[in-house]
Design an enzyme around this catalytic site. Structure first.
Site, PDB file in Angstrom:
ATOM      1  N   SER A  33      -0.169  14.496 -10.879  1.00 42.36           N
ATOM      2  CA  SER A  33       0.651  13.903 -11.938  1.00 42.36           C
ATOM      3  C   SER A  33       1.050  12.508 -11.479  1.00 42.36           C
ATOM      4  O   SER A  33       0.220  11.733 -11.023  1.00 42.36           O
ATOM      5  CB  SER A  33       1.866  14.795 -12.210  1.00 42.36           C
ATOM      6  OG  SER A  33       2.735  14.218 -13.149  1.00 42.36           O
TER       7      SER A  33
ATOM      8  N   TYR B 271       0.853   6.713 -20.740  1.00 46.48           N
ATOM      9  CA  TYR B 271       0.428   7.270 -19.456  1.00 46.48           C
ATOM     10  C   TYR B 271       1.401   8.357 -19.003  1.00 46.48           C
ATOM     11  O   TYR B 271       1.003   9.457 -18.610  1.00 46.48           O
ATOM     12  CB  TYR B 271       0.364   6.146 -18.419  1.00 46.48           C
ATOM     13  CG  TYR B 271       0.086   6.604 -17.009  1.00 46.48           C
ATOM     14  CD1 TYR B 271      -1.206   6.877 -16.590  1.00 46.48           C
ATOM     15  CD2 TYR B 271       1.121   6.747 -16.081  1.00 46.48           C
ATOM     16  CE1 TYR B 271      -1.472   7.289 -15.289  1.00 46.48           C
ATOM     17  CE2 TYR B 271       0.877   7.165 -14.788  1.00 46.48           C
ATOM     18  CZ  TYR B 271      -0.424   7.428 -14.391  1.00 46.48           C
ATOM     19  OH  TYR B 271      -0.667   7.849 -13.112  1.00 46.48           O
TER      20      TYR B 271
ATOM     21  N   LYS C 146       1.087  12.619 -18.237  1.00 43.07           N
ATOM     22  CA  LYS C 146       1.499  13.259 -16.994  1.00 43.07           C
ATOM     23  C   LYS C 146       2.601  14.295 -17.241  1.00 43.07           C
ATOM     24  O   LYS C 146       2.626  15.344 -16.576  1.00 43.07           O
ATOM     25  CB  LYS C 146       1.967  12.200 -15.989  1.00 43.07           C
ATOM     26  CG  LYS C 146       0.860  11.240 -15.563  1.00 43.07           C
ATOM     27  CD  LYS C 146      -0.336  11.959 -14.964  1.00 43.07           C
ATOM     28  CE  LYS C 146      -1.359  10.998 -14.397  1.00 43.07           C
ATOM     29  NZ  LYS C 146      -2.520  11.695 -13.782  1.00 43.07           N
TER      30      LYS C 146
END
Length: 278
Positions: A135, A149, A153
Site C-alpha cells: 500500500s 492514488y 491504496k
C-alpha cells in the site's frame, strides 16, 4: 526450508529489492513485470534455476492466472506473494480525467485483486501462505494532490484486512506494507502521470509537477533494506497485519492515528447518542 516467492512489479524499486533479498537467502523467486527484458536487466540471472522471469500486466486477469499457473508448474507451489506493481497519478482531483482515475484503479487496485484471486486457491490447497500487499503511507493518511492514488491504496487496505480474516483458517497470513517515501521509480517519468487540466483556484499543474519531482530519488527509504525486512517478516510465525515502512511512515501514520483517536474521544457522547432504543 527455502520458500517460493511470486513478486509483481519486480523490475525496479521495492519489487527488485524483495527479489534480491529473497535470492540472497537461498529462496526461489518468480519475478514478474510487463517488460521482461527490463526485468532481466534489473535483476540479472546469477541465481540460475532459483529465478524465473514471467511477463505480467496485472491489469489483465487472464495474465495473472497464467503467470501463477506457470509459477506453480515450475516450482511446485507459492509460499509468498508480494503484490507490488503500481504507479502514481498526481494532481488535484479536478485536474484529473475520469479515464486517468479508472486506469489508476485498474493497475493499483484491480491488479492486486487479480493476482490475489489467482494465488489464493494455490495457497488454500497448501494450507499455508504469506501475502504482502504493498500500500502506501498515503493509503492511511491521504495527501493533497494524490487523492486518486491514495484512493486505490485505501481500497487495497480494506481488501487486505477483510480477506485476511477470510483466509486465516487456511494458514494464510496477510500483511499490508505501508511505505513512506522510498527511493523507487514511482516518481520517474515512466511511472507517474500528472493531471494537466488547469482549474481556477488551484495551483497550476506545472507547479504540482515540480513540487513532486523534487522528491525523486531524494527519498529517505532504501528499497534494498525493505526487501530484507520483508524476508524477515515472511519468516515470522505471527507477522503484523500492517507494517509501517520507514521512519517517516512510523511518525506520520502514528500521529494521524492518534489524532483520529482524539477526535473519536472528543465526540464520543455525540456518537453513542445515535444508538436506538429496543
Amino acid at each position: 526450508m527455502s520458500k517460493v516467492w511470486f513478486v509483481t512489479g519486480a523490475s525496479s524499486g521495492i519489487g527488485a529489492g524483495v527479489v534480491r533479498a529473497a535470492l540472497e537467502t537461498g529462496d526461489r523467486v518468480v519475478a514478474t513485470a510487463r517488460n521482461v527484458e527490463k526485468l532481466r536487466s534489473a535483476i540479472g540471472e546469477q541465481a540460475g534455476g532459483r529465478l524465473a522471469f514471467l511477463p505480467l500486466d496485472v491489469t489483465k486477469e487472464g495474465q495473472a492466472q497464467q503467470a501463477v499457473a506457470a509459477a506453480v508448474e515450475q516450482f511446485g507451489h507459492i509460499d509468498v506473494l508480494v503484490n507490488n506493481a503500481g504507479y502514481s497519478l498526481i494532481g488535484n482531483l479536478e485536474s484529473l480525467t475520469s479515464a486517468q482515475i479508472e486506469q489508476q484503479f485498474a493497475t493499483n487496485f484491480y491488479g492486486v485483486l487479480y493476482v490475489l484471486r489467482a494465488a489464493l486457491p494455490v495457497m488454500r490447497r497448501q494450507r499455508s501462505g504469506r501475502i504482502f500487499n504493498v500500500s502506501s503511507m498515503a493509503g492511511v493518511i491521504g495527501y493533497a494532490t494524490v487523492g486518486a492514488y491514495a484512493a486505490t491504496k485505501f481500497a487495497v487496505e480494506g481488501l487486505s484486512l477483510s480477506v485476511a480474516q477470510e483466509v486465516e483458517r487456511f494458514g494464510i497470513k496477510v500483511t499490508i506494507v505501508e511505505p513512506g517515501f522510498f527511493r523507487t521509480d514511482l516518481l520517474a517519468p515512466q511511472s507517474v502521470v500528472f493531471g494537466d487540466l488547469a482549474v481556477e483556484g488551484y495551483d497550476a499543474p506545472a507547479a504540482v509537477k515540480a513540487q513532486w519531482q523534487g522528491y525523486h530519488h531524494n527519498q529517505s527509504g532504501d528499497p534494498a533494506k525493505l526487501g530484507k525486512v520483508l524476508v524477515r517478516l515472511a519468516g515470522m510465525e505471527t507477522p503484523p497485519k500492517q507494517f509501517f515502512a520507514g521512519s517517516d511512515a512510523v511518525s506520520g501514520i502514528t500521529a494521524d492515528l492518534e489524532a483520529r483517536l482524539a477526535e473519536v474521544r472528543a465526540h464520543k457522547d455525540l456518537s453513542v447518542s445515535t444508538d436506538g432504543d429496543f
